[in-house]
Design a protein around this motif. Structure first.
Motif, PDB file in Angstrom:
ATOM      1  N   THR A 109       0.842  -1.304   0.005  1.00 29.47           N
ATOM      2  CA  THR A 109      -0.260  -0.153  -0.040  1.00 29.47           C
ATOM      3  C   THR A 109       0.648   1.239   0.159  1.00 29.47           C
ATOM      4  N   HIS A 110       1.867   1.365   0.705  1.00 28.22           N
ATOM      5  CA  HIS A 110       2.823   2.351   0.905  1.00 28.22           C
ATOM      6  C   HIS A 110       4.095   1.824   0.228  1.00 28.22           C
ATOM      7  N   ALA A 111       4.955   2.740  -0.456  1.00 29.49           N
ATOM      8  CA  ALA A 111       6.189   2.330  -1.288  1.00 29.49           C
ATOM      9  C   ALA A 111       7.178   2.556  -0.179  1.00 29.49           C
ATOM     10  N   THR A 112       7.045   3.311   0.838  1.00 34.99           N
ATOM     11  CA  THR A 112       8.292   3.389   1.623  1.00 34.99           C
ATOM     12  C   THR A 112       7.921   3.929   2.968  1.00 34.99           C
ATOM     13  N   ASN A 113       8.797   3.932   4.011  1.00 37.99           N
ATOM     14  CA  ASN A 113       8.689   4.468   5.299  1.00 37.99           C
ATOM     15  C   ASN A 113      10.035   4.551   5.820  1.00 37.99           C
ATOM     16  N   SER A 114      10.351   5.693   6.423  1.00 41.24           N
ATOM     17  CA  SER A 114      11.683   5.873   6.908  1.00 41.24           C
ATOM     18  C   SER A 114      12.019   5.001   8.135  1.00 41.24           C
ATOM     19  N   VAL A 115      10.920   4.794   8.905  1.00 41.52           N
ATOM     20  CA  VAL A 115      11.022   4.007  10.132  1.00 41.52           C
ATOM     21  C   VAL A 115      11.337   2.663   9.770  1.00 41.52           C
TER      22      VAL A 115
ATOM     23  N   ALA B 139      -0.818   6.009  12.429  1.00 43.25           N
ATOM     24  CA  ALA B 139      -0.943   6.358  13.744  1.00 43.25           C
ATOM     25  C   ALA B 139      -1.167   7.757  13.936  1.00 43.25           C
ATOM     26  N   PRO B 140      -1.925   8.187  14.855  1.00 42.15           N
ATOM     27  CA  PRO B 140      -2.328   9.632  15.144  1.00 42.15           C
ATOM     28  C   PRO B 140      -1.387  10.382  15.463  1.00 42.15           C
ATOM     29  N   ALA B 141      -0.234  10.038  16.233  1.00 39.03           N
ATOM     30  CA  ALA B 141       0.763  10.705  16.577  1.00 39.03           C
ATOM     31  C   ALA B 141       1.989  10.285  15.745  1.00 39.03           C
ATOM     32  N   PRO B 142       2.649  10.909  14.875  1.00 40.79           N
ATOM     33  CA  PRO B 142       3.610  10.646  14.091  1.00 40.79           C
ATOM     34  C   PRO B 142       4.850   9.563  14.681  1.00 40.79           C
ATOM     35  N   ILE B 143       5.121   8.517  13.922  1.00 45.91           N
ATOM     36  CA  ILE B 143       5.992   7.701  14.524  1.00 45.91           C
ATOM     37  C   ILE B 143       7.215   7.786  13.752  1.00 45.91           C
ATOM     38  N   VAL B 144       8.253   8.230  14.261  1.00 49.00           N
ATOM     39  CA  VAL B 144       9.411   8.579  13.475  1.00 49.00           C
ATOM     40  C   VAL B 144      10.578   8.001  13.708  1.00 49.00           C
TER      41      VAL B 144
ATOM     42  N   ILE C 191       7.572   2.732  18.649  1.00 45.32           N
ATOM     43  CA  ILE C 191       6.788   1.755  18.432  1.00 45.32           C
ATOM     44  C   ILE C 191       6.522   1.039  19.597  1.00 45.32           C
ATOM     45  N   PRO C 192       5.406   0.822  20.337  1.00 41.76           N
ATOM     46  CA  PRO C 192       5.186   0.324  21.563  1.00 41.76           C
ATOM     47  C   PRO C 192       5.533  -1.281  21.636  1.00 41.76           C
ATOM     48  N   ARG C 193       6.329  -1.528  22.458  1.00 43.98           N
ATOM     49  CA  ARG C 193       6.923  -2.649  22.653  1.00 43.98           C
ATOM     50  C   ARG C 193       5.656  -3.724  23.249  1.00 43.98           C
ATOM     51  N   GLY C 194       5.733  -4.930  22.758  1.00 40.08           N
ATOM     52  CA  GLY C 194       4.516  -5.882  23.065  1.00 40.08           C
ATOM     53  C   GLY C 194       2.935  -5.285  22.831  1.00 40.08           C
TER      54      GLY C 194
END
Length: 268
Positions: A172-178, A210-215, A220-223
């Motif tokens: 769906t998305h070509a890429t993501n920096s994370v 994600a509502p708040a940008p994950i950069v 990324i929340p563990r578990g």
């Protein structure tokens, strides 16, 4: 079996507690003290005799309440007995031991709640993947003629789900920096590139939504993330037996297990 009852302190004398309230309090404390005394041996770090004596004192207080002695008087009398050290330290020992039991029960309940939330997330991840396979009921092949993978991603304690399909041409998305950062620390353990996996596609969708940008990986929340994968089995004759083409559950590949572990994600 009676549910666990945590320790609560002696109600104050003023305002005078209700008869039922105070009676229940003394009953619970007595049963807990008696259970503690029953578990003690000569090797215990406190006197069994003193603990049994405390139990008898609590029973006496229950008797006063049943005889309609004013509750404020009962509270004052028992508190005075403790203040005069007539219990010889038994009350403080009981309170300390009960605190250990209360913590153990709180930890058990917390774990049970977490296990239930994880189980529900696993079900949602599986359902999301299986639902998408129905869109491709006739199969989904890669350009190599092998079956593609569909992944479902669920978030613990959240209704949100995401899906992905293997092969960057289907992402769906070509890429993501994370994702780029995440895959840097992995090696190519399968015949296909690390970035092409269905789980990667589903994770990209989660990151973009994600509502708040994950950069960064650290955000990324563990578990909290759960993946489930389905692969298209092309079927055919295997070992002299014909296998009908079908979707089937599969574990994460050797490429994905590297970064799944890094972010503390779970597999359904």
């Amino acid at each position: 079996m009676q549910p666990h009852q945590p320790y609560t302190p002696l109600p104050p004398a003023a305002p005078a507690p209700a008869k039922q309230t105070l009676g229940d309090w003394f009953y619970l404390r007595r049963t807990q003290v008696e259970a503690l005394a029953g578990s003690m041996t000569i090797k215990s770090d406190f006197s069994k005799d003193l603990m049994e004596a405390l139990g008898r004192k609590l029973r006496t207080m229950e008797g006063l309440i049943s005889q309609d002695t004013p509750t404020a008087t009962v509270v004052t009398q028992f508190q005075g007995w403790l203040d005069d050290y007539k219990d010889h330290g038994a009350w403080n020992h009981y309170v300390a031991e009960q605190a250990k039991l209360d913590k153990a029960e709180a930890d058990r309940q917390e774990k049970a709640t977490k296990d239930r939330e994880i189980s529900q997330a696993k079900q949602r991840a599986s359902s999301a993947a299986i639902t998408l396979t129905k869109t491709y009921g006739g199969g989904l092949l890669s350009d190599r003629g092998t079956g593609r993978v569909i992944a479902g991603l669920a978030v613990v304690n959240s209704p949100a789900t995401y899906t992905g399909i293997s092969g960057v041409d289907m992402h769906t998305h070509a890429t993501n920096s994370v994702i780029d950062e995440l895959l840097k620390g992995t090696h190519k353990a399968e015949e296909w590139p690390q970035a092409s996996c269905a789980e990667v596609d589903a994770l990209k969708s989660y990151l973009h939504a994600a509502p708040a940008p994950i950069v960064s990986i650290a955000q990324i929340p563990r578990g909290a993330l759960v993946f489930h994968a389905q692969v298209w089995n092309i079927g055919g004759t295997k070992g002299g037996k014909y296998v009908t083409p079908h979707w089937q559950a599969r574990g994460a590949c050797a490429n994905c297990t590297q970064w799944v572990e890094k972010i503390g994600a779970l597999l359904a």
